[in-house]
Scaffold this motif. Structure first.
Motif, PDB file in Angstrom:
ATOM      1  N   LYS A   5       0.842  -1.198   0.000  1.00 40.47           N
ATOM      2  CA  LYS A   5       0.000   0.000   0.000  1.00 40.47           C
ATOM      3  C   LYS A   5       0.879   1.251   0.000  1.00 40.47           C
ATOM      4  O   LYS A   5       1.895   1.303   0.677  1.00 40.47           O
ATOM      5  CB  LYS A   5      -0.922  -0.008   1.210  1.00 40.47           C
ATOM      6  CG  LYS A   5      -1.951  -1.105   1.132  1.00 40.47           C
ATOM      7  CD  LYS A   5      -2.931  -1.001   2.268  1.00 40.47           C
ATOM      8  CE  LYS A   5      -3.968  -2.111   2.107  1.00 40.47           C
ATOM      9  NZ  LYS A   5      -5.103  -1.890   2.967  1.00 40.47           N
ATOM     10  N   TYR A   6       0.422   2.233  -0.781  1.00 40.10           N
ATOM     11  CA  TYR A   6       1.155   3.489  -0.912  1.00 40.10           C
ATOM     12  C   TYR A   6       0.243   4.667  -0.598  1.00 40.10           C
ATOM     13  O   TYR A   6      -0.978   4.566  -0.667  1.00 40.10           O
ATOM     14  CB  TYR A   6       1.708   3.657  -2.340  1.00 40.10           C
ATOM     15  CG  TYR A   6       2.808   2.695  -2.672  1.00 40.10           C
ATOM     16  CD1 TYR A   6       4.127   2.992  -2.350  1.00 40.10           C
ATOM     17  CD2 TYR A   6       2.542   1.499  -3.308  1.00 40.10           C
ATOM     18  CE1 TYR A   6       5.149   2.110  -2.653  1.00 40.10           C
ATOM     19  CE2 TYR A   6       3.555   0.607  -3.616  1.00 40.10           C
ATOM     20  CZ  TYR A   6       4.855   0.918  -3.286  1.00 40.10           C
ATOM     21  OH  TYR A   6       5.872   0.047  -3.581  1.00 40.10           O
ATOM     22  N   GLU A   7       0.868   5.796  -0.284  1.00 40.04           N
ATOM     23  CA  GLU A   7       0.187   7.069  -0.078  1.00 40.04           C
ATOM     24  C   GLU A   7       0.882   8.099  -0.958  1.00 40.04           C
ATOM     25  O   GLU A   7       2.094   8.043  -1.167  1.00 40.04           O
ATOM     26  CB  GLU A   7       0.293   7.522   1.388  1.00 40.04           C
ATOM     27  CG  GLU A   7      -0.453   6.658   2.365  1.00 40.04           C
ATOM     28  CD  GLU A   7      -1.915   7.044   2.516  1.00 40.04           C
ATOM     29  OE1 GLU A   7      -2.240   8.240   2.387  1.00 40.04           O
ATOM     30  OE2 GLU A   7      -2.724   6.140   2.774  1.00 40.04           O
ATOM     31  N   LEU A   8       0.107   9.037  -1.457  1.00 43.92           N
ATOM     32  CA  LEU A   8       0.667  10.150  -2.221  1.00 43.92           C
ATOM     33  C   LEU A   8       0.682  11.364  -1.303  1.00 43.92           C
ATOM     34  O   LEU A   8      -0.377  11.839  -0.877  1.00 43.92           O
ATOM     35  CB  LEU A   8      -0.165  10.438  -3.471  1.00 43.92           C
ATOM     36  CG  LEU A   8       0.265  11.635  -4.315  1.00 43.92           C
ATOM     37  CD1 LEU A   8       1.707  11.487  -4.795  1.00 43.92           C
ATOM     38  CD2 LEU A   8      -0.669  11.804  -5.500  1.00 43.92           C
ATOM     39  N   VAL A   9       1.870  11.821  -0.967  1.00 44.06           N
ATOM     40  CA  VAL A   9       2.037  12.982  -0.107  1.00 44.06           C
ATOM     41  C   VAL A   9       2.159  14.214  -0.999  1.00 44.06           C
ATOM     42  O   VAL A   9       2.973  14.237  -1.926  1.00 44.06           O
ATOM     43  CB  VAL A   9       3.287  12.842   0.791  1.00 44.06           C
ATOM     44  CG1 VAL A   9       3.549  14.128   1.566  1.00 44.06           C
ATOM     45  CG2 VAL A   9       3.137  11.659   1.738  1.00 44.06           C
ATOM     46  N   SER A  68       3.532   2.712   5.308  1.00 41.07           N
ATOM     47  CA  SER A  68       4.191   2.534   6.603  1.00 41.07           C
ATOM     48  C   SER A  68       5.058   3.717   7.037  1.00 41.07           C
ATOM     49  O   SER A  68       5.329   3.874   8.224  1.00 41.07           O
ATOM     50  CB  SER A  68       5.033   1.256   6.588  1.00 41.07           C
ATOM     51  OG  SER A  68       6.034   1.344   5.582  1.00 41.07           O
ATOM     52  N   ILE A  69       5.509   4.557   6.094  1.00 36.65           N
ATOM     53  CA  ILE A  69       6.357   5.702   6.474  1.00 36.65           C
ATOM     54  C   ILE A  69       5.659   7.040   6.267  1.00 36.65           C
ATOM     55  O   ILE A  69       6.257   8.090   6.506  1.00 36.65           O
ATOM     56  CB  ILE A  69       7.709   5.683   5.741  1.00 36.65           C
ATOM     57  CG1 ILE A  69       7.544   5.925   4.236  1.00 36.65           C
ATOM     58  CG2 ILE A  69       8.477   4.412   6.027  1.00 36.65           C
ATOM     59  CD1 ILE A  69       8.849   6.247   3.530  1.00 36.65           C
ATOM     60  N   LYS A  70       4.410   7.022   5.837  1.00 37.10           N
ATOM     61  CA  LYS A  70       3.677   8.256   5.541  1.00 37.10           C
ATOM     62  C   LYS A  70       3.701   9.234   6.704  1.00 37.10           C
ATOM     63  O   LYS A  70       3.985  10.416   6.530  1.00 37.10           O
ATOM     64  CB  LYS A  70       2.241   7.944   5.157  1.00 37.10           C
ATOM     65  CG  LYS A  70       1.367   9.182   5.040  1.00 37.10           C
ATOM     66  CD  LYS A  70      -0.104   8.876   5.153  1.00 37.10           C
ATOM     67  CE  LYS A  70      -0.405   8.227   6.469  1.00 37.10           C
ATOM     68  NZ  LYS A  70      -1.778   8.213   6.881  1.00 37.10           N
ATOM     69  N   ASP A  71       3.395   8.784   7.916  1.00 35.15           N
ATOM     70  CA  ASP A  71       3.351   9.680   9.068  1.00 35.15           C
ATOM     71  C   ASP A  71       4.711  10.307   9.348  1.00 35.15           C
ATOM     72  O   ASP A  71       4.806  11.495   9.667  1.00 35.15           O
ATOM     73  CB  ASP A  71       2.830   8.955  10.310  1.00 35.15           C
ATOM     74  CG  ASP A  71       1.353   8.618  10.223  1.00 35.15           C
ATOM     75  OD1 ASP A  71       0.632   9.241   9.405  1.00 35.15           O
ATOM     76  OD2 ASP A  71       0.908   7.725  10.960  1.00 35.15           O
ATOM     77  N   ASP A  72       5.782   9.523   9.217  1.00 33.54           N
ATOM     78  CA  ASP A  72       7.130  10.062   9.437  1.00 33.54           C
ATOM     79  C   ASP A  72       7.481  11.111   8.393  1.00 33.54           C
ATOM     80  O   ASP A  72       8.094  12.137   8.702  1.00 33.54           O
ATOM     81  CB  ASP A  72       8.169   8.940   9.403  1.00 33.54           C
ATOM     82  CG  ASP A  72       8.051   7.996  10.589  1.00 33.54           C
ATOM     83  OD1 ASP A  72       7.511   8.412  11.637  1.00 33.54           O
ATOM     84  OD2 ASP A  72       8.497   6.838  10.463  1.00 33.54           O
ATOM     85  N   VAL A  73       7.086  10.865   7.147  1.00 33.66           N
ATOM     86  CA  VAL A  73       7.349  11.822   6.070  1.00 33.66           C
ATOM     87  C   VAL A  73       6.583  13.127   6.328  1.00 33.66           C
ATOM     88  O   VAL A  73       7.152  14.219   6.257  1.00 33.66           O
ATOM     89  CB  VAL A  73       6.994  11.223   4.695  1.00 33.66           C
ATOM     90  CG1 VAL A  73       7.029  12.291   3.606  1.00 33.66           C
ATOM     91  CG2 VAL A  73       7.931  10.072   4.357  1.00 33.66           C
ATOM     92  N   LEU A  74       5.299  13.016   6.647  1.00 33.13           N
ATOM     93  CA  LEU A  74       4.504  14.218   6.919  1.00 33.13           C
ATOM     94  C   LEU A  74       5.058  15.005   8.097  1.00 33.13           C
ATOM     95  O   LEU A  74       5.145  16.230   8.048  1.00 33.13           O
ATOM     96  CB  LEU A  74       3.041  13.846   7.173  1.00 33.13           C
ATOM     97  CG  LEU A  74       2.229  13.444   5.941  1.00 33.13           C
ATOM     98  CD1 LEU A  74       0.893  12.850   6.359  1.00 33.13           C
ATOM     99  CD2 LEU A  74       2.034  14.624   5.010  1.00 33.13           C
ATOM    100  N   ALA A  91       0.923  20.177   4.112  1.00 35.21           N
ATOM    101  CA  ALA A  91       1.133  18.845   3.553  1.00 35.21           C
ATOM    102  C   ALA A  91      -0.041  17.962   3.927  1.00 35.21           C
ATOM    103  O   ALA A  91      -0.632  18.111   4.997  1.00 35.21           O
ATOM    104  CB  ALA A  91       2.445  18.252   4.069  1.00 35.21           C
ATOM    105  N   PHE A  92      -0.357  17.055   3.019  1.00 32.47           N
ATOM    106  CA  PHE A  92      -1.421  16.086   3.271  1.00 32.47           C
ATOM    107  C   PHE A  92      -1.157  14.871   2.401  1.00 32.47           C
ATOM    108  O   PHE A  92      -0.322  14.912   1.492  1.00 32.47           O
ATOM    109  CB  PHE A  92      -2.799  16.686   2.968  1.00 32.47           C
ATOM    110  CG  PHE A  92      -2.983  17.167   1.553  1.00 32.47           C
ATOM    111  CD1 PHE A  92      -3.516  16.325   0.588  1.00 32.47           C
ATOM    112  CD2 PHE A  92      -2.613  18.450   1.200  1.00 32.47           C
ATOM    113  CE1 PHE A  92      -3.684  16.772  -0.725  1.00 32.47           C
ATOM    114  CE2 PHE A  92      -2.785  18.909  -0.101  1.00 32.47           C
ATOM    115  CZ  PHE A  92      -3.320  18.058  -1.071  1.00 32.47           C
ATOM    116  N   SER A  93      -1.853  13.794   2.692  1.00 29.98           N
ATOM    117  CA  SER A  93      -1.670  12.587   1.889  1.00 29.98           C
ATOM    118  C   SER A  93      -3.017  12.035   1.449  1.00 29.98           C
ATOM    119  O   SER A  93      -4.049  12.294   2.082  1.00 29.98           O
ATOM    120  CB  SER A  93      -0.905  11.525   2.672  1.00 29.98           C
ATOM    121  OG  SER A  93      -1.691  11.029   3.727  1.00 29.98           O
ATOM    122  N   LEU A  94      -2.957  11.299   0.371  1.00 34.64           N
ATOM    123  CA  LEU A  94      -4.129  10.607  -0.165  1.00 34.64           C
ATOM    124  C   LEU A  94      -3.724   9.158  -0.457  1.00 34.64           C
ATOM    125  O   LEU A  94      -2.594   8.913  -0.904  1.00 34.64           O
ATOM    126  CB  LEU A  94      -4.604  11.263  -1.462  1.00 34.64           C
ATOM    127  CG  LEU A  94      -5.075  12.711  -1.367  1.00 34.64           C
ATOM    128  CD1 LEU A  94      -5.301  13.278  -2.764  1.00 34.64           C
ATOM    129  CD2 LEU A  94      -6.346  12.788  -0.553  1.00 34.64           C
TER     130      LEU A  94
END
Length: 104
Positions: A5-9, A68-74, A91-94
């Motif tokens: 699973k991926y997120e777009l930041v 898995s790293i989205k929160d750390d990146v944000l 910043a936000f992610s989808l």
């Protein structure tokens, strides 16, 4: 097809701060990103309410990261280029429904 699973930041910052965003994202484990140039549409009312000057020229950084790293990146982006910095970034992610060509 990759089942991870991926997120777009997305991060929108004042012009000149996209490298700051990418540096913060890379420290948190992200790879590369894509930069778009844009123009903000904030009005004077918003400037007066927040007591800030809003620079109309913007840079939009898009980074696809594992969920898995989205929160750390944000969090890294927020610390280095958030609203309380000269970058004045948000910043936000989808969620990314499907992705090909990543980590395969």
């Amino acid at each position: 097809m990759n089942e991870q699973k991926y997120e777009l930041v997305f991060c929108i910052v004042n012009t000149g701060f996209s490298e700051t965003v990418m540096d913060a994202a890379k420290k948190a484990g992200a790879g590369g990103g894509t930069l778009l140039r844009g123009r903000g549409t904030a009005d004077r009312e918003a400037e007066e309410f927040f007591h800030i000057n809003i620079q109309p020229e913007k840079e939009i950084v898009m980074i696809i990261v594992p969920e898995s790293i989205k929160d750390d990146v944000l969090l890294g982006i927020y610390r280095e280029a958030g609203l309380n910095t000269a970058g004045m970034g948000i910043a936000f992610s989808l969620p990314v429904d499907k992705a090909v060509g990543l980590g395969e």
